[in-house]
Design a protein around this motif. Structure first.
Motif, PDB file in Angstrom:
ATOM      1  N   UNK A 176       0.883  -1.243   0.096  1.00  0.00           N
ATOM      2  CA  UNK A 176       0.024   0.203   0.123  1.00  0.00           C
ATOM      3  C   UNK A 176       0.874   1.321   0.130  1.00  0.00           C
ATOM      4  N   UNK A 177       1.691   1.260   0.768  1.00  0.00           N
ATOM      5  CA  UNK A 177       2.726   2.401   0.862  1.00  0.00           C
ATOM      6  C   UNK A 177       3.537   2.592  -0.571  1.00  0.00           C
ATOM      7  N   UNK A 178       3.824   1.702  -1.102  1.00  0.00           N
ATOM      8  CA  UNK A 178       4.523   1.573  -2.069  1.00  0.00           C
ATOM      9  C   UNK A 178       3.560   2.307  -3.561  1.00  0.00           C
ATOM     10  N   UNK A 179       2.527   1.763  -3.511  1.00  0.00           N
ATOM     11  CA  UNK A 179       1.362   2.271  -4.491  1.00  0.00           C
ATOM     12  C   UNK A 179       0.942   3.482  -4.273  1.00  0.00           C
ATOM     13  N   UNK A 180       0.827   3.856  -3.053  1.00  0.00           N
ATOM     14  CA  UNK A 180       0.458   5.474  -2.702  1.00  0.00           C
ATOM     15  C   UNK A 180       1.513   6.158  -3.038  1.00  0.00           C
ATOM     16  N   UNK A 181       2.664   5.902  -2.560  1.00  0.00           N
ATOM     17  CA  UNK A 181       3.835   6.647  -3.265  1.00  0.00           C
ATOM     18  C   UNK A 181       4.005   6.964  -4.778  1.00  0.00           C
ATOM     19  N   UNK A 185       3.551  10.210  -7.060  1.00  0.00           N
ATOM     20  CA  UNK A 185       4.593  10.804  -7.994  1.00  0.00           C
ATOM     21  C   UNK A 185       5.692  10.336  -7.958  1.00  0.00           C
ATOM     22  N   UNK A 186       6.107   9.815  -6.649  1.00  0.00           N
ATOM     23  CA  UNK A 186       7.597   9.388  -6.250  1.00  0.00           C
ATOM     24  C   UNK A 186       8.069   8.385  -7.070  1.00  0.00           C
ATOM     25  N   UNK A 187       9.147   8.480  -7.473  1.00  0.00           N
ATOM     26  CA  UNK A 187       9.573   7.470  -8.658  1.00  0.00           C
ATOM     27  C   UNK A 187      11.058   6.791  -8.173  1.00  0.00           C
ATOM     28  N   UNK A 188      11.359   6.956  -6.704  1.00  0.00           N
ATOM     29  CA  UNK A 188      12.546   6.083  -6.306  1.00  0.00           C
ATOM     30  C   UNK A 188      12.091   5.674  -5.002  1.00  0.00           C
ATOM     31  N   UNK A 189      11.846   4.495  -4.719  1.00  0.00           N
ATOM     32  CA  UNK A 189      11.438   3.607  -3.728  1.00  0.00           C
ATOM     33  C   UNK A 189      12.369   2.524  -3.270  1.00  0.00           C
ATOM     34  N   UNK A 190      12.462   2.612  -1.966  1.00  0.00           N
ATOM     35  CA  UNK A 190      13.260   1.449  -1.080  1.00  0.00           C
ATOM     36  C   UNK A 190      12.465   0.638  -0.275  1.00  0.00           C
ATOM     37  N   UNK A 191      12.303  -0.590  -0.446  1.00  0.00           N
ATOM     38  CA  UNK A 191      11.766  -1.526   0.617  1.00  0.00           C
ATOM     39  C   UNK A 191      12.523  -2.297   1.295  1.00  0.00           C
ATOM     40  N   UNK A 192      12.701  -2.317   2.575  1.00  0.00           N
ATOM     41  CA  UNK A 192      13.660  -3.261   3.489  1.00  0.00           C
ATOM     42  C   UNK A 192      12.830  -4.200   4.023  1.00  0.00           C
ATOM     43  N   UNK A 193      12.946  -5.494   3.791  1.00  0.00           N
ATOM     44  CA  UNK A 193      12.208  -6.598   4.421  1.00  0.00           C
ATOM     45  C   UNK A 193      13.188  -7.606   4.657  1.00  0.00           C
ATOM     46  N   UNK A 194      12.979  -8.412   5.975  1.00  0.00           N
ATOM     47  CA  UNK A 194      13.832  -9.532   6.084  1.00  0.00           C
ATOM     48  C   UNK A 194      13.957 -10.589   5.423  1.00  0.00           C
ATOM     49  N   UNK A 195      15.137 -11.242   5.092  1.00  0.00           N
ATOM     50  CA  UNK A 195      14.902 -12.727   4.405  1.00  0.00           C
ATOM     51  C   UNK A 195      13.882 -13.436   4.926  1.00  0.00           C
ATOM     52  N   UNK A 196      13.223 -14.084   4.069  1.00  0.00           N
ATOM     53  CA  UNK A 196      12.153 -15.005   4.537  1.00  0.00           C
ATOM     54  C   UNK A 196      10.876 -14.290   4.781  1.00  0.00           C
ATOM     55  N   UNK A 197      10.583 -13.157   4.446  1.00  0.00           N
ATOM     56  CA  UNK A 197       9.265 -12.433   4.827  1.00  0.00           C
ATOM     57  C   UNK A 197       8.675 -12.194   3.467  1.00  0.00           C
ATOM     58  N   UNK A 198       9.066 -12.750   2.289  1.00  0.00           N
ATOM     59  CA  UNK A 198       8.014 -12.509   0.946  1.00  0.00           C
ATOM     60  C   UNK A 198       8.427 -11.257   0.193  1.00  0.00           C
ATOM     61  N   UNK A 199       9.463 -10.899   0.089  1.00  0.00           N
ATOM     62  CA  UNK A 199       9.717  -9.810  -0.725  1.00  0.00           C
ATOM     63  C   UNK A 199       9.148  -9.912  -2.125  1.00  0.00           C
TER      64      UNK A 199
END
Length: 796
Positions: A176-181, A185-199
């Motif tokens: 949701x945060x990525x789609x909303x961003x 109009x935001x065009x550079x996005x970083x998601x940090x999710x621990x290994x095993x959490x379904x990136x």
């Protein structure tokens, strides 16, 4: 009707649910009751595990299935209308929900997290609950959704395949945060999710919603390992079907909408090999970069050039370990993470497996080794006279007995645990992995004779081993059981049933350490994988104590241009710089030894790395082997376990009387165990440290309040001496005496369970129903057990 006599559930059914439905909320799609959003933390009790309590909201209200916009916490009518607000606010913070309600059936208190004018909390009756549209307007304000175009993107549904799978709460927030961003109009996005959490699943849902809404029409998913592309194509992305293609052999077909590609398949050393230039700059609307902490993190890398070429597209970086050094930064390129879901959060929520750490210190590692005068290596050359330490072993100097000792300790551990537990042994380099495979094979000759694939060397240069990688990570396949490796399995390996990780390499990089730990964090309940053990021979797990281990990534300021960086080698250079097959453009996964140059003066020349020295005839022994313990924040406990426990218990109970009152008033002692574990008390470890024959009650009284402990047998014998059972009939007395014996053997929590009536020797007295009849009724049986407990603790 007297509301005060109704249970919380009755209050929900009779008052709260009707009030919400009356406001226009659809009970089938928008109004969900008793929503558990975590799985409950896994606690390791010896070889057994238990789940902690799940976090559960009484109500979550959804505008659409993918958009939670309100939370309602209910209490019975003995509580005030505001009594549930604090808990509801905690859950709203976790779930990223703006509208928060508390109710006791008389009405509602509304906490509006979007309010800026001071009217944060308001109260109203049951006839005035807000409608879905009213709260949707609040949600849009909270998220900054201001245009109809942005609203269309945000309201696009998730992909549901009919299997019942839906995003976990943290995946939902990330999507949701990525789609909303992007909608804003935001065009550079970083998601940090621990290994095993379904990136990858999270990426698929992001792409699907943006693609389905028409916001992004052509998408590129970039990775730098064949295994990552294959897992993605066969896994979560399979739903794109004929709209998706994998770019291979630099062959470009521009008729597809979703492209999966290796960096190596799009770029090369010369201009002709740069296949990405067959696309126009504007071809892709969206690029998702998997494991973006590796090659693409480097500002001057060829891989970053691909991102610069498609600079008009939206770029989303996915990583468990954002790379932040003076020279390399994900945050500098993508900006601060839009969402972070850490290893600690995953373990606390019960979505990731917890870890045990066993530290093994060898004499030569701790004390160092100096060759005696005239000591020669295996070639007959005299060994340089100096003190060799852990950093030298297996990199510059190989002590055969050290390898044997590590292999023997691992074998001993597996024999006491599970000889078929999937195990990864991380070695210094390929040579070390080869020797370790041989040493472990010799110590497990019985199993190797049955199947030579019991242990395999899985390194980049070993074709036989690489062919077995899929079998190693497949839960259905028994063999290989043990894999020795150096770099190849640090990342991109979805080892669901890996139960043991062995660290016998010097690892200083936090990024690499996190990736290695991530090999064990997946849970697979079907195959009994609920936790994993780290056997650490090099004190690598000191990195758990580093504040950066589970903290938010912080951008490291770049060095000034005049700083001399000559002679500095990036520890992960070999991971970030793959070797490419000239014909196919695909990666040849060859591991190379990492070289650490000696400090240089401006006049020094760079020397070739020294040849390894191999010696034997050295006395190598285990000085100490002990389990490390961790507090609730995931940091190693540095005080004694008893002192740590004492502090925690005294934080919960101010005095011995407080604890005794709590113990005696609690029907199920299991609840007290769970409370203590939630506070960070390591109950099983404490039993091992004090006395496993001691009751939990005595354990706490002894450690926290310095009371002399009694064993369970001593407590049981005290009850028998008082001839307490004479008031019961003959058969009922035998049942209680047997329960007392069970307590002496197993503890109080077992006799509290009705399941105990189904096991020997209690089954000798009849079925559970027949046993209960000896007491008159189930209520009277439970009363008798309660009285038995009171007798057990009478002398306290």
């Amino acid at each position: 009707m007297n509301k005060k006599t109704l249970s919380e559930r009755d209050i929900c059914t009779k008052f709260i649910t009707p009030a919400i439905e009356k406001a226009g909320w659809d009970k089938n799609t928008q109004l969900l009751e008793e929503v558990s959003f975590t799985d409950g933390k896994i606690y390791v009790r010896g070889k057994l595990t238990a789940r902690g309590t799940r976090k559960r909201a009484d109500y979550i209200l959804y505008y659409k299935p993918n958009i939670p916009i309100a939370i309602v916490e209910a209490k019975d009518n003995k509580h005030s209308v505001r009594a549930g607000m604090q808990q509801a606010l905690d859950y709203a913070q976790i779930l990223d929900i703006p509208c928060v309600f508390s109710s006791n059936g008389d009405g509602f208190v509304f906490h509006d997290r979007t309010a800026m004018d001071g009217n944060i909390e308001t109260e109203f009756d049951n006839d005035n609950f807000p409608s879905p549209e009213e709260l949707w307007q609040k949600y849009k304000k909270y998220k900054g959704i201001e245009t109809p175009e942005a609203e269309k993107v945000v309201a696009q549904d998730y992909y549901f395949d009919g299997s019942g799978r839906s995003p976990r709460y943290y995946q939902q927030i990330a999507v949701n945060r990525t789609v909303e961003a992007i909608a804003k109009g935001q065009d550079r996005i970083l998601l940090v999710m621990a290994t095993g959490t379904g990136k990858t699943y999270t990426a698929f849902q992001i792409i699907h919603r943006l693609w389905k809404s028409g916001t992004k029409k052509r998408i590129l998913f970039l990775a730098d390992r064949n295994a990552l592309i294959d897992q993605t194509r066969r896994g979560d992305f399979k739903h794109f079907k004929d709209k998706m293609t994998v770019v291979k052999h630099r062959m470009i077909d521009k008729s597809y909408e979703v492209y999966l590609a290796l960096y190596q398949g799009l770029s090369g050393a010369d201009e002709e090999a740069n296949a990405y230039k067959q696309f126009s700059h504007e071809f892709f609307d969206l690029i998702v970069i998997d494991e973006c902490h590796r090659g693409s993190a480097k500002k001057d890398s060829a891989w970053r050039e691909i991102l610069r070429y498609f600079n008009k597209a939206t770029h989303i970086g996915l990583t468990a370990t954002p790379k932040e050094t003076k020279e390399v930064s994900n945050i500098e390129y993508f900006g601060d993470p839009i969402y972070t879901y850490s290893l600690k959060q995953g373990i606390d929520d019960g979505f990731l497996a917890p870890y045990r750490v066993v530290r093994v210190n060898l004499n030569v590692d701790t004390e160092g080794w100096r060759p005696e005068q005239g000591k020669t290596d295996k070639k007959g050359n005299e060994v340089e006279d100096r003190i060799y330490n852990r950093k030298d072993f297996d990199r510059n100097l190989v002590i055969e007995e050290r390898t044997q000792t590590v292999a023997r300790k691992l074998t001993e551990f597996l024999k006491g645990y599970d000889r078929f537990a999937k195990t990864i042994v991380f070695c210094t380099d390929i040579d070390h992995a080869e020797r370790m495979r041989s040493a472990v094979s010799n110590l497990n000759a019985d199993l190797v004779a049955k199947n030579h694939k019991y242990i395999m060397q899985i390194t980049g240069d070993n074709d036989e081993g690489k062919r077995e990688l899929d079998n190693f990570i497949n839960p259905e396949e028994t063999y290989p059981v043990i894999a020795t490796t150096s770099e190849l399995m640090t990342t991109g390996v979805d080892a669901q049933t890996c139960k043991v990780i062995v660290l016998d390499a010097e690892i200083k990089s936090m990024t690499k350490f996190k990736q290695i730990v991530g090999r064990g964090t997946r849970i697979n309940e079907e195959f009994g994988k609920m936790y994993f053990t780290i056997l650490d021979f090099r004190n690598v797990t000191d990195l758990f104590a580093d504040k950066d281990f589970d903290g938010d990534p912080i951008r490291v300021k770049p060095v000034s241009e005049d700083t001399d960086l000559s002679g500095i080698v990036d520890e992960e250079e070999n991971i970030d710089t793959p070797i490419i097959d000239e014909e196919s453009g695909e990666e040849i996964e060859i591991e190379t030894e990492i070289r650490y140059p000696e400090p240089q003066t401006p006049t020094d020349k760079v020397h070739e790395p020294r040849e390894k020295v191999y010696v034997n005839g050295v006395d190598v022994s285990v000085l100490i082997s002990r389990e490390m313990y961790f507090d609730n924040n995931g940091k190693p406990i540095t005080t004694s376990l008893k002192d740590h426990t004492k502090d925690l218990i005294k934080g919960q109970y101010a005095s011995l009387d407080d604890f005794l009152n709590r113990w005696n008033s609690t029907d199920k002692k299991e609840l007290i165990i769970k409370e203590l574990e939630d506070q960070g008390v390591l109950v099983e470890a404490l039993r091992d440290a004090v006395n496993r024959e001691v009751d939990l009650f005595d354990l706490i009284c002894h450690v926290a309040f310095e009371q002399p402990p009694l064993t369970r047998k001593e407590r049981a014998n005290n009850v028998k001496k008082r001839d307490y059972f004479t008031k019961y009939g003959d058969q009922a007395r035998k049942v209680l005496e047997t329960l007392l014996d069970k307590y002496a053997d197993e503890g109080v929590t077992n006799i509290e369970s009705m399941e105990i009536l189904k096991v020997k020797p209690l089954t000798d007295y009849g079925s559970p129903l027949e046993i209960i009849k000896q007491f008159g009724s189930k209520a009277k049986y439970l009363e008798a057990v309660k009285e038995l407990e009171q007798e057990l603790y009478k002398t306290a």
